[in-house]
Design a protein around this motif. Structure first.
Motif, PDB file in Angstrom:
ATOM      1  N   LEU A  98      44.223  43.076  23.644  1.00  0.00           N
ATOM      2  CA  LEU A  98      42.846  42.661  23.334  1.00  0.00           C
ATOM      3  C   LEU A  98      42.267  41.756  24.427  1.00  0.00           C
ATOM      4  O   LEU A  98      41.083  41.863  24.764  1.00  0.00           O
ATOM      5  CB  LEU A  98      42.792  41.967  21.974  1.00  0.00           C
ATOM      6  CG  LEU A  98      43.266  42.815  20.791  1.00  0.00           C
ATOM      7  CD1 LEU A  98      43.099  42.061  19.484  1.00  0.00           C
ATOM      8  CD2 LEU A  98      42.525  44.156  20.728  1.00  0.00           C
ATOM      9  N   TYR A  99      43.091  40.887  24.989  1.00  0.00           N
ATOM     10  CA  TYR A  99      42.613  40.037  26.086  1.00  0.00           C
ATOM     11  C   TYR A  99      42.274  40.914  27.300  1.00  0.00           C
ATOM     12  O   TYR A  99      41.300  40.663  27.999  1.00  0.00           O
ATOM     13  CB  TYR A  99      43.682  39.012  26.485  1.00  0.00           C
ATOM     14  CG  TYR A  99      43.940  37.906  25.478  1.00  0.00           C
ATOM     15  CD1 TYR A  99      43.171  37.772  24.329  1.00  0.00           C
ATOM     16  CD2 TYR A  99      44.953  36.975  25.693  1.00  0.00           C
ATOM     17  CE1 TYR A  99      43.412  36.758  23.416  1.00  0.00           C
ATOM     18  CE2 TYR A  99      45.197  35.954  24.793  1.00  0.00           C
ATOM     19  CZ  TYR A  99      44.428  35.848  23.645  1.00  0.00           C
ATOM     20  OH  TYR A  99      44.675  34.833  22.753  1.00  0.00           O
ATOM     21  N   LEU A 100      43.132  41.928  27.540  1.00  0.00           N
ATOM     22  CA  LEU A 100      42.919  42.768  28.720  1.00  0.00           C
ATOM     23  C   LEU A 100      41.667  43.628  28.583  1.00  0.00           C
ATOM     24  O   LEU A 100      40.927  43.822  29.547  1.00  0.00           O
ATOM     25  CB  LEU A 100      44.152  43.640  28.981  1.00  0.00           C
ATOM     26  CG  LEU A 100      45.336  42.857  29.558  1.00  0.00           C
ATOM     27  CD1 LEU A 100      46.570  43.751  29.651  1.00  0.00           C
ATOM     28  CD2 LEU A 100      45.012  42.265  30.931  1.00  0.00           C
ATOM     29  N   ILE A 101      41.411  44.117  27.377  1.00  0.00           N
ATOM     30  CA  ILE A 101      40.181  44.888  27.151  1.00  0.00           C
ATOM     31  C   ILE A 101      38.972  43.985  27.398  1.00  0.00           C
ATOM     32  O   ILE A 101      38.002  44.384  28.039  1.00  0.00           O
ATOM     33  CB  ILE A 101      40.162  45.472  25.720  1.00  0.00           C
ATOM     34  CG1 ILE A 101      41.045  46.703  25.667  1.00  0.00           C
ATOM     35  CG2 ILE A 101      38.744  45.822  25.280  1.00  0.00           C
ATOM     36  CD1 ILE A 101      41.290  47.212  24.270  1.00  0.00           C
ATOM     37  N   SER A 102      39.069  42.754  26.904  1.00  0.00           N
ATOM     38  CA  SER A 102      37.967  41.803  27.092  1.00  0.00           C
ATOM     39  C   SER A 102      37.713  41.584  28.582  1.00  0.00           C
ATOM     40  O   SER A 102      36.570  41.562  29.029  1.00  0.00           O
ATOM     41  CB  SER A 102      38.292  40.472  26.421  1.00  0.00           C
ATOM     42  OG  SER A 102      38.530  40.654  25.047  1.00  0.00           O
ATOM     43  N   TYR A 103      38.802  41.446  29.341  1.00  0.00           N
ATOM     44  CA  TYR A 103      38.644  41.208  30.777  1.00  0.00           C
ATOM     45  C   TYR A 103      38.094  42.443  31.484  1.00  0.00           C
ATOM     46  O   TYR A 103      37.179  42.355  32.295  1.00  0.00           O
ATOM     47  CB  TYR A 103      39.981  40.793  31.394  1.00  0.00           C
ATOM     48  CG  TYR A 103      39.909  40.673  32.896  1.00  0.00           C
ATOM     49  CD1 TYR A 103      39.166  39.655  33.484  1.00  0.00           C
ATOM     50  CD2 TYR A 103      40.547  41.599  33.726  1.00  0.00           C
ATOM     51  CE1 TYR A 103      39.063  39.556  34.868  1.00  0.00           C
ATOM     52  CE2 TYR A 103      40.456  41.498  35.104  1.00  0.00           C
ATOM     53  CZ  TYR A 103      39.711  40.480  35.670  1.00  0.00           C
ATOM     54  OH  TYR A 103      39.606  40.387  37.035  1.00  0.00           O
ATOM     55  N   PHE A 121      40.305  36.380  35.578  1.00  0.00           N
ATOM     56  CA  PHE A 121      41.613  36.913  35.222  1.00  0.00           C
ATOM     57  C   PHE A 121      42.525  35.828  34.659  1.00  0.00           C
ATOM     58  O   PHE A 121      43.245  36.050  33.695  1.00  0.00           O
ATOM     59  CB  PHE A 121      42.257  37.590  36.438  1.00  0.00           C
ATOM     60  CG  PHE A 121      43.514  38.325  36.092  1.00  0.00           C
ATOM     61  CD1 PHE A 121      43.487  39.372  35.173  1.00  0.00           C
ATOM     62  CD2 PHE A 121      44.733  37.968  36.657  1.00  0.00           C
ATOM     63  CE1 PHE A 121      44.651  40.044  34.831  1.00  0.00           C
ATOM     64  CE2 PHE A 121      45.900  38.640  36.311  1.00  0.00           C
ATOM     65  CZ  PHE A 121      45.853  39.680  35.403  1.00  0.00           C
ATOM     66  N   GLY A 122      42.451  34.642  35.232  1.00  0.00           N
ATOM     67  CA  GLY A 122      43.283  33.525  34.768  1.00  0.00           C
ATOM     68  C   GLY A 122      43.045  33.201  33.302  1.00  0.00           C
ATOM     69  O   GLY A 122      43.938  32.698  32.622  1.00  0.00           O
ATOM     70  N   GLN A 123      41.846  33.486  32.809  1.00  0.00           N
ATOM     71  CA  GLN A 123      41.513  33.151  31.422  1.00  0.00           C
ATOM     72  C   GLN A 123      42.229  34.042  30.404  1.00  0.00           C
ATOM     73  O   GLN A 123      42.303  33.687  29.234  1.00  0.00           O
ATOM     74  CB  GLN A 123      40.001  33.255  31.197  1.00  0.00           C
ATOM     75  CG  GLN A 123      39.205  32.170  31.895  1.00  0.00           C
ATOM     76  CD  GLN A 123      37.715  32.313  31.642  1.00  0.00           C
ATOM     77  OE1 GLN A 123      37.049  33.170  32.221  1.00  0.00           O
ATOM     78  NE2 GLN A 123      37.183  31.498  30.761  1.00  0.00           N
TER      79      GLN A 123
END
Lengths: 276, 211
Positions: free
Chosen positions: B183-188, B197-199
């Protein structure tokens, strides 16, 4: 001068190390549901209300604020929205009608705040159904604040209500009708009221057993100017219950449009759509 | 924040103490020779793991297997997050597949694996609102609340405990892993300006000990 030059690199090295240590702590995430946040990203509702208190609008003056909703997973747009809203003259604050996050995770709420904290004006939120997924309700309360709350700004009492009934599995608890009735029964020194919630009462995600009593509660509030909603992602204005109560739905961040609402008199208002 | 670190340190001390002792003992192993396969039947895990962070628990402990000359590992962890950090007490079951292609011998008893890449899968138990039967129509939320997966990359520093001639040397390692989740990667991926990317990265710190 020389001294200063020699001192600065050491200072920046120190601050870089401090930033890394702090960032490291935040990165050391226990779970996506882990909502620990830096102090600056907790109790945001209380903090923004305090900022509002420090910039009071004189009684009798026009209320002007930006109304938007559904920032969920639209961070590129959030950046552009902030740039646009910061150009608006004479606005007092911004309201996000729920769905701050997409997956109900604390980190997403902080990502949205990373952008909205760059607004020149305070911003206030109400919880959306996406903010109530998983442990989102707890994350929202930690990062933002109460699920139901009200405040008076100038001549207006704002009543922020959790209407995410499906997230409560239609158990009759959400929205909390007695609380809404109690809030609408007093003005707290204001001359008008505005109700803000995420899921509009005419929506399928609103508890069908509470729909009529909610609509009636709003209809029977003589000082109610209108209700503001999100959830549907596209702007609309109308009276879905044909009872004289106006419901305004916000655009999602993804639609690249927000609304500037100007309110004066008892319930007169003007609405401007701004594209960004 | 302090607790997981002190826990890790305590475990490190416990794990390293017998190794130090073993190193100072004179060679007096009995001459019973056992086949390595008997000492390590295939089903016996090769190492124990303890870590904090990485989205897999405030504390996560488990065991793992190593294959292909210790370059490939599978670790199974059980993690715990107390209520005050997440709103409810969470138990996380997770599995990692790791590949560490290089080993650098730093000193006689110290090794560095500069790169580990891998992937993990986790299931969280104890989430408050994770879909009761009939709560949502099919596909209302397209993602799973409790199941996460994502990539990992990191490195490790190992102390090699001298094994007797009949045994493989045993390692006690400190590792770090940077990771993210679906989910974080889709958001990014969808917000290349609005997110850095660090976030979307998470950090895990851990210990691994062969036994």
């Amino acid at each position: 001068m020389l001294n200063r030059l020699r001192f600065q690199p050491r200072l920046s090295l120190l601050s870089a190390a401090a930033a890394l240590a702090l960032g490291g702590c935040e990165m050391l995430e226990f779970s996506p549901n882990d909502y620990r946040s830096p102090k600056s990203q907790t109790d945001l509702t209380a903090k923004h209300l305090e900022r509002l208190r420090q910039q009071p609008v004189p009684a009798g003056d026009t209320l002007r604020f930006v109304f938007t909703g559904d920032s969920q997973r639209f961070y590129d747009e959030a950046e552009d929205l902030v740039a646009s809203v910061n150009q608006q003259p004479g606005i007092q604050f911004l309201v996000v009608a729920g769905d701050i996050s997409d997956f109900g995770m604390g980190r997403e709420m902080r990502w949205v705040d990373d952008h909205l904290s760059k607004l020149k004006v305070p911003y206030l939120t109400v919880i959306g159904n996406h903010d109530a997924i998983g442990n989102g309700r707890e994350a929202y309360q930690h990062i933002f604040g109460p699920l139901n709350y009200s405040f008076v700004y100038g001549d207006t009492k704002f009543i922020m209500v959790d209407t995410n009934s499906r997230e409560a599995n239609f158990d009759g608890s959400t929205p909390n009708i007695p609380w809404v009735q109690q809030q609408l029964s007093s003005l707290g020194g204001a001359r008008r009221q505005i109700v803000v919630s995420h899921v509009p009462p005419q929506d399928d995600d609103f508890d069908p057993s509470l729909r009529q009593s909610y609509a009636r509660t709003l209809k029977e509030a003589p000082k109610l100017a209108f209700e503001l909603n999100g959830h549907r992602h596209s702007f609309s204005i109308g009276q879905p219950f044909n009872d004289g109560v106006t419901y305004i739905n916000s655009s999602a961040f993804s639609e690249r449009m927000y609304i500037v609402l100007t309110v004066w008199g008892d319930k007169q208002f003007r609405l401007k759509q701004v594209k960004f | 924040m302090v607790r997981p670190f002190s826990l890790l340190l305590a475990t490190a001390a416990v794990l390293l103490a017998p190794a130090a002792q073993a190193a100072s003992e004179p060679e007096q192993a009995p001459k019973k020779t056992k086949a390595p396969t008997a000492a390590h039947p295939w089903y016996r895990p090769r190492h124990l793991v303890l870590q904090t962070g990485g989205g897999l628990g405030m504390v996560a402990a488990g065991a793992g297997y190593a294959y292909a000359n210790n370059k490939v590992e599978t670790d199974i962890l059980l993690g715990y997050v107390p209520k005050r950090f997440a709103g409810s007490t969470l138990t996380l079951a997770s599995a990692k597949m790791l590949y560490s292609p290089f080993t650098v011998q730093l000193a006689e008893q110290w090794q560095l694996k500069p790169l580990t890449v891998g992937a993990y899968f986790s299931y969280t138990h104890g989430t408050l609102n994770d879909e009761e039967r009939g709560q949502y129509t099919k596909g209302y939320y397209w993602f799973s609340t409790d199941t996460r997966y994502g990539p990992l990359a990191g490195g490790r520093l190992s102390y090699v405990r001298p094994g007797s001639t009949r045994e493989e040397p045993r390692h006690v390692s400190f590792y770090y892993e940077l990771g993210s989740n679906d989910l974080y990667l889709i958001s990014y991926a969808q917000n290349r300006n609005g997110l850095k990317f660090g976030q979307v990265l998470t950090l895990a710190l851990g210990l691994k000990a062969d036994f």
